[in-house]
Design an enzyme around this catalytic site. Structure first.
Site, PDB file in Angstrom:
ATOM      1  N   VAL A 180      33.358  29.421  30.156  1.00  0.00           N
ATOM      2  CA  VAL A 180      34.228  28.588  29.334  1.00  0.00           C
ATOM      3  C   VAL A 180      33.454  28.131  28.101  1.00  0.00           C
ATOM      4  O   VAL A 180      32.336  27.611  28.201  1.00  0.00           O
ATOM      5  CB  VAL A 180      34.732  27.371  30.132  1.00  0.00           C
ATOM      6  CG1 VAL A 180      35.666  26.525  29.274  1.00  0.00           C
ATOM      7  CG2 VAL A 180      35.448  27.819  31.405  1.00  0.00           C
TER       8      VAL A 180
ATOM      9  N   LYS B 215      38.396  30.346  27.898  1.00  0.00           N
ATOM     10  CA  LYS B 215      37.766  30.958  29.068  1.00  0.00           C
ATOM     11  C   LYS B 215      37.793  32.478  28.891  1.00  0.00           C
ATOM     12  O   LYS B 215      38.867  33.079  28.766  1.00  0.00           O
ATOM     13  CB  LYS B 215      38.502  30.556  30.337  1.00  0.00           C
ATOM     14  CG  LYS B 215      37.832  31.042  31.618  1.00  0.00           C
ATOM     15  CD  LYS B 215      38.522  30.441  32.834  1.00  0.00           C
ATOM     16  CE  LYS B 215      37.795  30.798  34.113  1.00  0.00           C
ATOM     17  NZ  LYS B 215      38.420  30.158  35.300  1.00  0.00           N
TER      18      LYS B 215
ATOM     19  N   ASP C 217      41.579  25.522  45.599  1.00  0.00           N
ATOM     20  CA  ASP C 217      40.153  25.348  45.317  1.00  0.00           C
ATOM     21  C   ASP C 217      39.879  23.971  44.728  1.00  0.00           C
ATOM     22  O   ASP C 217      39.184  23.832  43.716  1.00  0.00           O
ATOM     23  CB  ASP C 217      39.672  26.441  44.366  1.00  0.00           C
ATOM     24  CG  ASP C 217      38.139  26.540  44.352  1.00  0.00           C
ATOM     25  OD1 ASP C 217      37.508  26.071  45.318  1.00  0.00           O
ATOM     26  OD2 ASP C 217      37.591  27.065  43.375  1.00  0.00           O
TER      27      ASP C 217
ATOM     28  N   ASP D 246      41.357  25.021  36.652  1.00  0.00           N
ATOM     29  CA  ASP D 246      41.157  26.240  37.448  1.00  0.00           C
ATOM     30  C   ASP D 246      42.262  26.514  38.448  1.00  0.00           C
ATOM     31  O   ASP D 246      42.024  26.863  39.598  1.00  0.00           O
ATOM     32  CB  ASP D 246      39.809  26.185  38.176  1.00  0.00           C
ATOM     33  CG  ASP D 246      38.687  26.710  37.292  1.00  0.00           C
ATOM     34  OD1 ASP D 246      38.983  27.269  36.223  1.00  0.00           O
ATOM     35  OD2 ASP D 246      37.524  26.556  37.673  1.00  0.00           O
TER      36      ASP D 246
END
Length: 400
Positions: free
Chosen positions: A21, A36, A129, A147
């Site tokens: 990133v 990103k 996550d 994310d």
């Protein structure tokens, strides 16, 4: 470095297994952005589809606590994803440099992170996550989830164990059902958030071990140490609710929306709540100040409604009813005696039997009980202890 003719990249601010990133500037709009860039993924044939999935899922979310996606494309053979730039640290850096956080700040983080997750879950998106590195704080301390769509853990934990650099971090926040190979669901994100909150409060995740596999076993079988046993001054309501987020069964955890509401309205302080309304058949509460329940009400799920109890008599009411029945019988007998024909008027006054009161030995009174009265003479045709049927009936009514 200029990407796609408009994004000027300045410096790297983060790096992961799939991409790096960069801090950048959108020269067309003149605003800061985060770009990103996908790294070469020769050993992972699913990397391209997963990178696209992140752009598609995060692009569907527009929420103050989710990092917004601004653009997506391909430039010189590399996929790129343009996001809003969060000028602040991740919670991973906050933990590394500052240690545990006070309960007030953790409660705010919990409410904001859960609100972002609830928005995703309503769109059918599961993050999969949630961990400190993916929870970002902007300049004023507002939390944003980043994310989305990047599965650090494959659905098959056996395969994920071979993914070097992925299992070590993620296994600390992995829900038990995922350790069993089941698909991730919204409750899995809630469990991971509970692990993060536990770490923010205590400085350590709820489960630690020498290997990722040992950590997975702890998620399945071990009970987390209550934070207050670690010397943490935490309100009991906060601790109980936090442990509810770490329930082993997904259905025993609250939803992300419930978590956001609970922390957002300050319930973590543990203020007592009123008792439920009186159920049918219960005695009315005495007059006076309202009664409150001083137990901490931190149960995650709503309790099943109780069936109303059948009306029942209290002991005091039972005694009152029995006494009233006895008085009624006595009054009835007295009335019958008063209005009965006077048979004694036709008799010779000298033949009138004399009556004396005595205590019957067979009915010796117990302490405090009235003495039994027996008659020493009875009219002709009446057995000794005359009126026995009525008196027995009277006694039976009294026993009842």
């Amino acid at each position: 470095m200029l990407t796609a003719g408009r994004y000027r990249l300045q410096d790297v601010i983060g790096r992961g297994a799939m991409g790096e990133v960069w801090r950048g500037v959108d020269e067309m709009l003149g605003r800061p952005v985060a770009v990103k860039l996908m790294l070469p993924q020769d050993s992972d044939p699913t990397a391209v589809s997963r990178f696209r999935l992140e752009a598609q899922t995060a692009g569907r979310l527009h929420h103050p606590h989710v990092v917004g996606v601004l653009d997506f494309g391909e430039y010189e053979g590399r996929l790129f994803l343009v996001m809003e730039l969060v000028e602040g640290d991740s919670l991973a850096r906050v933990l590394a440099h500052g240690g545990p956080l006070p309960a007030e700040r953790v409660a705010r983080i919990a409410a904001e992170a859960a609100a972002g997750l609830a928005a995703a879950h309503r769109q059918g998106i599961v993050h999969r996550d949630i961990k400190p590195a993916n929870l970002l704080l902007d300049a004023d301390g507002t939390l944003k989830i980043g994310d989305f769509g990047i599965a650090r853990f494959l659905d098959d934990p056996g395969a994920a164990l071979t993914a070097t650099g992925q299992i070590v971090g993620t296994s600390l926040y992995l829900a038990p059902e995922r350790a069993l190979g089941r698909p991730a669901g919204p409750a899995s994100d809630v469990y991971a958030l509970g692990c993060v909150l536990y770490q923010l409060l205590t400085g350590r995740p709820p489960f630690q071990a020498d290997s990722p596999l040992a950590v997975l076993h702890q998620h399945l079988d071990a009970v987390p140490v209550p934070p207050r046993q670690l010397g943490l001054g935490l309100p009991p309501a906060f601790e109980n609710y936090l442990l509810g987020l770490l329930a082993k069964q997904p259905e025993d955890r609250p939803t992300a929306e419930e978590v956001a509401d609970w922390f957002g309205r300050g319930a973590w302080h543990g203020a007592p709540e009123p008792l439920p309304q009186q159920l049918p058949g219960q005695d009315a509460a005495p007059s006076g100040p309202p009664v409150v329940d001083t137990q901490w009400r931190t149960t995650v799920h709503r309790a099943a409604p109780r069936r109303p109890r059948k009306p029942s008599l209290s002991p005091s009411r039972l005694v009152a009813v029995a006494g009233g029945a006895a008085l009624f019988v006595l009054a009835l007998l007295a009335g019958m005696a008063w209005f009965a024909p006077d048979e004694g008027a036709a008799r010779d006054p000298q033949a009138e039997p004399s009556v004396s009161a005595s205590v019957s030995p067979e009915a010796a009174p117990s302490p405090g009980a009235p003495a039994a009265v027996t008659s020493s003479a009875q009219p002709a045709g009446v057995p000794a202890g005359g009126g026995g049927e009525e008196e027995q009936e009277e006694e039976d009514e009294g026993d009842e």
